[in-house]
Structure formats: structure tokens, C-alpha cells
Design a protein around this motif. Structure first.
Motif, PDB file in Angstrom:
ATOM      1  N   ALA A  12       6.155   6.719  31.856  1.00 47.38           N
ATOM      2  CA  ALA A  12       5.979   8.125  31.493  1.00 47.38           C
ATOM      3  C   ALA A  12       5.399   8.261  30.088  1.00 47.38           C
ATOM      4  N   GLU A  13       5.909   7.469  29.155  1.00 49.84           N
ATOM      5  CA  GLU A  13       5.392   7.509  27.788  1.00 49.84           C
ATOM      6  C   GLU A  13       3.931   7.046  27.763  1.00 49.84           C
ATOM      7  N   ASN A  14       3.630   6.024  28.545  1.00 53.77           N
ATOM      8  CA  ASN A  14       2.262   5.516  28.636  1.00 53.77           C
ATOM      9  C   ASN A  14       1.317   6.606  29.123  1.00 53.77           C
ATOM     10  N   ALA A  15       1.743   7.334  30.167  1.00 53.33           N
ATOM     11  CA  ALA A  15       0.904   8.398  30.729  1.00 53.33           C
ATOM     12  C   ALA A  15       0.730   9.550  29.741  1.00 53.33           C
ATOM     13  N   ALA A  16       1.820   9.941  29.068  1.00 53.65           N
ATOM     14  CA  ALA A  16       1.732  11.059  28.122  1.00 53.65           C
ATOM     15  C   ALA A  16       0.818  10.736  26.952  1.00 53.65           C
ATOM     16  N   LYS A  17       0.813   9.484  26.505  1.00 55.45           N
ATOM     17  CA  LYS A  17      -0.079   9.080  25.412  1.00 55.45           C
ATOM     18  C   LYS A  17      -1.546   9.197  25.826  1.00 55.45           C
ATOM     19  N   LYS A  18      -1.801   9.182  27.107  1.00 53.36           N
ATOM     20  CA  LYS A  18      -3.175   9.302  27.610  1.00 53.36           C
ATOM     21  C   LYS A  18      -3.588  10.746  27.847  1.00 53.36           C
ATOM     22  N   GLY A  19      -2.625  11.677  27.744  1.00 50.47           N
ATOM     23  CA  GLY A  19      -2.956  13.087  27.904  1.00 50.47           C
ATOM     24  C   GLY A  19      -2.332  13.760  29.106  1.00 50.47           C
ATOM     25  N   TYR A  20      -1.560  13.017  29.888  1.00 52.40           N
ATOM     26  CA  TYR A  20      -0.863  13.605  31.024  1.00 52.40           C
ATOM     27  C   TYR A  20       0.443  14.263  30.581  1.00 52.40           C
ATOM     28  N   VAL A  21       0.908  15.224  31.367  1.00 53.90           N
ATOM     29  CA  VAL A  21       2.298  15.618  31.333  1.00 53.90           C
ATOM     30  C   VAL A  21       2.994  14.705  32.339  1.00 53.90           C
ATOM     31  N   ALA A  22       3.998  13.963  31.913  1.00 51.08           N
ATOM     32  CA  ALA A  22       4.663  12.996  32.784  1.00 51.08           C
ATOM     33  C   ALA A  22       6.122  13.391  32.975  1.00 51.08           C
ATOM     34  N   VAL A  23       6.563  13.374  34.216  1.00 47.06           N
ATOM     35  CA  VAL A  23       7.902  13.859  34.548  1.00 47.06           C
ATOM     36  C   VAL A  23       8.656  12.786  35.341  1.00 47.06           C
ATOM     37  N   GLN A  24       9.871  12.494  34.912  1.00 42.36           N
ATOM     38  CA  GLN A  24      10.765  11.598  35.639  1.00 42.36           C
ATOM     39  C   GLN A  24      11.947  12.419  36.146  1.00 42.36           C
ATOM     40  N   ILE A  25      12.241  12.312  37.443  1.00 46.14           N
ATOM     41  CA  ILE A  25      13.256  13.196  38.014  1.00 46.14           C
ATOM     42  C   ILE A  25      14.479  12.419  38.513  1.00 46.14           C
ATOM     43  N   SER A  26      15.622  13.078  38.450  1.00 44.66           N
ATOM     44  CA  SER A  26      16.824  12.635  39.134  1.00 44.66           C
ATOM     45  C   SER A  26      16.924  13.405  40.451  1.00 44.66           C
ATOM     46  N   TYR A  27      17.714  12.895  41.378  1.00 42.44           N
ATOM     47  CA  TYR A  27      17.894  13.558  42.669  1.00 42.44           C
ATOM     48  C   TYR A  27      19.249  13.154  43.230  1.00 42.44           C
ATOM     49  N   ARG A  28      19.659  13.792  44.314  1.00 43.86           N
ATOM     50  CA  ARG A  28      20.970  13.500  44.894  1.00 43.86           C
ATOM     51  C   ARG A  28      21.001  12.072  45.448  1.00 43.86           C
ATOM     52  N   LEU A  29      21.958  11.289  44.963  1.00 44.79           N
ATOM     53  CA  LEU A  29      22.136   9.924  45.458  1.00 44.79           C
ATOM     54  C   LEU A  29      23.158   9.976  46.594  1.00 44.79           C
ATOM     55  N   THR A  30      22.678  10.388  47.746  1.00 47.39           N
ATOM     56  CA  THR A  30      23.569  10.689  48.875  1.00 47.39           C
ATOM     57  C   THR A  30      24.208   9.452  49.483  1.00 47.39           C
ATOM     58  N   ARG A  31      23.705   8.257  49.142  1.00 46.43           N
ATOM     59  CA  ARG A  31      24.305   7.024  49.673  1.00 46.43           C
ATOM     60  C   ARG A  31      25.037   6.244  48.574  1.00 46.43           C
ATOM     61  N   LYS A  32      25.415   6.925  47.508  1.00 45.62           N
ATOM     62  CA  LYS A  32      26.111   6.255  46.410  1.00 45.62           C
ATOM     63  C   LYS A  32      27.421   5.645  46.901  1.00 45.62           C
ATOM     64  N   GLY A  33      27.589   4.350  46.656  1.00 48.17           N
ATOM     65  CA  GLY A  33      28.786   3.659  47.087  1.00 48.17           C
ATOM     66  C   GLY A  33      28.838   3.374  48.568  1.00 48.17           C
ATOM     67  N   GLN A  34      27.720   3.607  49.265  1.00 47.35           N
ATOM     68  CA  GLN A  34      27.675   3.417  50.705  1.00 47.35           C
ATOM     69  C   GLN A  34      26.435   2.612  51.091  1.00 47.35           C
TER      70      GLN A  34
END
Length: 299
Positions: A85-107
Motif C-alpha cells: 500500500a505504501e509502495n502504491a501511494a508513493k506512486k500516486g495511487y490511493v491505496a486501501v487495505q481492508i478488514s472483513y468478517r473472519l467467519t471461520r475464525k477458530g474453525q
């Protein structure tokens, strides 16, 4: 004559600068911003936004990336994802890293977990992904985003969620028209797969960059059972990996770049830092400038 010469120099300088944008590291980084893009079952789903500092461009392409981890682990703050993400932003992009529901956590998400549950897992992750995309588009003015230049990507489980959302939208969403106004410019997949490549059509055949090991033991490189489960096991489900997806894109005359690593396993879900110059060149020429290319590299 002197003014003409100065104008010519300025024009040349602008041309060189324009060529370097999105290819070379041209900016420092703004302080990372963290936002909540959705709340589901009391869980706040967050994303981190990386931007170039002192960038005067009013409409910038955005890269939205989804980490891997078998839908049970992983994080948007994984060092490799943050570095990308930092690499992309240094090139001029807006870079986004997302979290999401870990529905299989512990399974388990292997051969002992029923196939219908795997499909539901894909659907929920694809839903979270699209909610994150919607959030960024709704905030396009704040982050100076060009909504015609939305690049999306993921690693392993994240790639499965993203690819299914883009290429198998009719399978993932009850109302596939809900997100029809979103026009993805490109997909970046690291060891990902879809439920059924037959659902890739001329309408959703988004150009893509794919990295995959030919002997991936978890997510098939071509068409094979997920985790190589036996047909008698509950978790038996066929998936179409990078090779099958790109074969379909080729038939539809859609651009793609496929890196195949002979004998490679699931380690190629990792960020391919050694090949990022080629990746960003493809992003710019194909995703941003609309050039037509079909590239296959065997390692």
C-alpha cells in the motif's frame, strides 16, 4: 524565442513527470487514515487509507486490497500488505487495505467443512468487500478518487472474495444489479479462484493480473477441488483458478497478465515484490490507459 524555449522545457518536464506517475516513487506519504466502513453484528469493519503527500491531482486511481488468511486470520496490517500500500501511494495511487468478517475464525475451512458453508463464506466476504468499495466511492471527493479507475485485489482467501465479487456476482449476490454502477478498471489476484468461470461474460470480464503456483495445494491453479478434497468429503467443491480464469478472459479478448510458477504451491499468495515493477507497468498501461495486452510468464 526565449519564452517559447521556456514553454518547451516546461512541456517536456510535464511529459516526463506524467510518465513517471504510477510507475516510480514520486511522493512522500500522508499519515495513514483509518475508517469504519461498515458495522455488522456489532463488529466494526475498518479500512486503512494510504495517500501521496502534496499530490495536486484531483482524481486519482484507487487500489482496494483484501488480505488472505483462510477467512479465519490475517490482517489489513500484515507487513507485506502495508508495504504494498505504501509502495502504491508513493506512486500516486490511493491505496486501501481492508478488514472483513473472519467467519471461520477458530474453525476449519478444509475438507471437513461442508461445501455449502464454503459458498456462504465466499458470499459474506464478497459482501464486505463490496461494502468497502462503496464506502470509498461515496467518499471520492474527500480522497480525490477517480471512480472510473478502481483497481481491486486480494491474496488467497481475499483474492477468492474479490474474484467472486467481480466475476461471479450473479452467484454471490441476491441482487447483482446493486453494484452495477461500479466499473472496475482491473483486478490483482494472488493465488485466487472463482466458483465458476463460466459466469465470466463480456459484461464483467475485467482485465486482471494473476500470480499462481501450478501445484498450489490449497487454491487450484486451473480447475480442481478446493484443498484437493476427495469427492466423498463434505468440503468437496470445484473451483476455477488463475489459469482457467485467464483462458476465459482470452476468449473474451480481455487483457490479462498471468505469472505461473512451475511447481509452486500456495506460497505465491504472498506479495510478489520482485515483480511489482512489471505489475505497476501493467496497471498503468492497461488498467489506467486502456491498452490491450495478453501476457503469460512462466517461471
Amino acid at each position: 524565442m526565449k519564452n517559447l524555449f521556456i514553454s518547451a522545457l516546461l512541456l517536456l518536464s510535464f511529459s516526463v513527470s506524467a510518465q513517471e506517475r504510477f510507475i516510480n516513487d514520486s511522493f512522500e506519504l500522508k499519515t495513514k487514515e483509518t475508517r469504519t466502513y461498515a458495522i455488522k453484528n456489532s463488529e466494526e469493519l475498518k479500512l486503512d487509507i494510504y495517500q501521496p503527500e502534496k499530490d495536486t491531482m484531483q482524481q486519482r486511481p484507487v487500489i482496494i486490497f483484501m488480505h488472505g488468511g483462510g477467512f479465519s486470520g490475517g490482517s489489513r496490517t500484515n507487513p507485506a500488505e502495508v508495504k504494498f500500500a505504501e509502495n502504491a501511494a508513493k506512486k500516486g495511487y490511493v491505496a486501501v487495505q481492508i478488514s472483513y468478517r473472519l467467519t471461520r475464525k477458530g474453525q476449519s475451512f478444509g475438507c471437513d467443512y461442508k461445501a455449502s458453508g464454503k459458498i456462504e463464506t465466499f458470499k459474506l466476504a464478497a459482501e464486505d468487500f463490496m461494502d468497502a468499495v462503496d464506502f470509498m466511492i461515496k467518499n471520492k471527493q474527500k480522497f480525490n478518487i477517480d471512480t472510473s479507475k478502481v483497481i481491486v485485489g486480494g491474496s488467497s482467501a481475499g483474492a477468492e472474495a474479490v474474484l467472486n465479487a467481480v466475476y461471479n456476482d450473479r452467484l454471490m449476490f441476491e441482487d447483482a444489479t446493486k453494484h452495477r454502477e461500479i466499473n472496475f478498471a482491473g483486478v490483482f489476484s494472488l493465488a485466487g479462484a472463482v466458483v465458476d468461470a463460466r459466469y465470466i461474460t463480456g459484461q464483467n470480464a475485467v482485465p486482471g493480473v494473476f500470480f499462481h503456483g501450478t501445484k498450489d495445494n490449497l487454491v487450484p491453479y486451473a480447475s480442481a477441488p478446493h484443498h484437493w478434497c476427495d469427492p466423498a468429503q463434505p468440503g468437496y467443491i470445484m473451483l476455477d483458478g488463475s489459469k482457467t480464469i485467464t483462458e476465459k478472459l482470452a476468449k473474451l479478448n480481455t487483457s490479462y497478465m498471468l505469472y505461473s510458477f512451475n511447481g509452486g504451491k500456495h506460497e505465491h499468495a504472498g506479495m510478489p515484490f520482485d515483480y511489482l515493477p512489471e505489475v505497476f507497468n501493467f496497471f498503468k498501461s492497461v488498467f489506467l490507459n486502456g491498452e490491450s495486452k495478453q501476457v503469460e510468464v512462466y517461471k
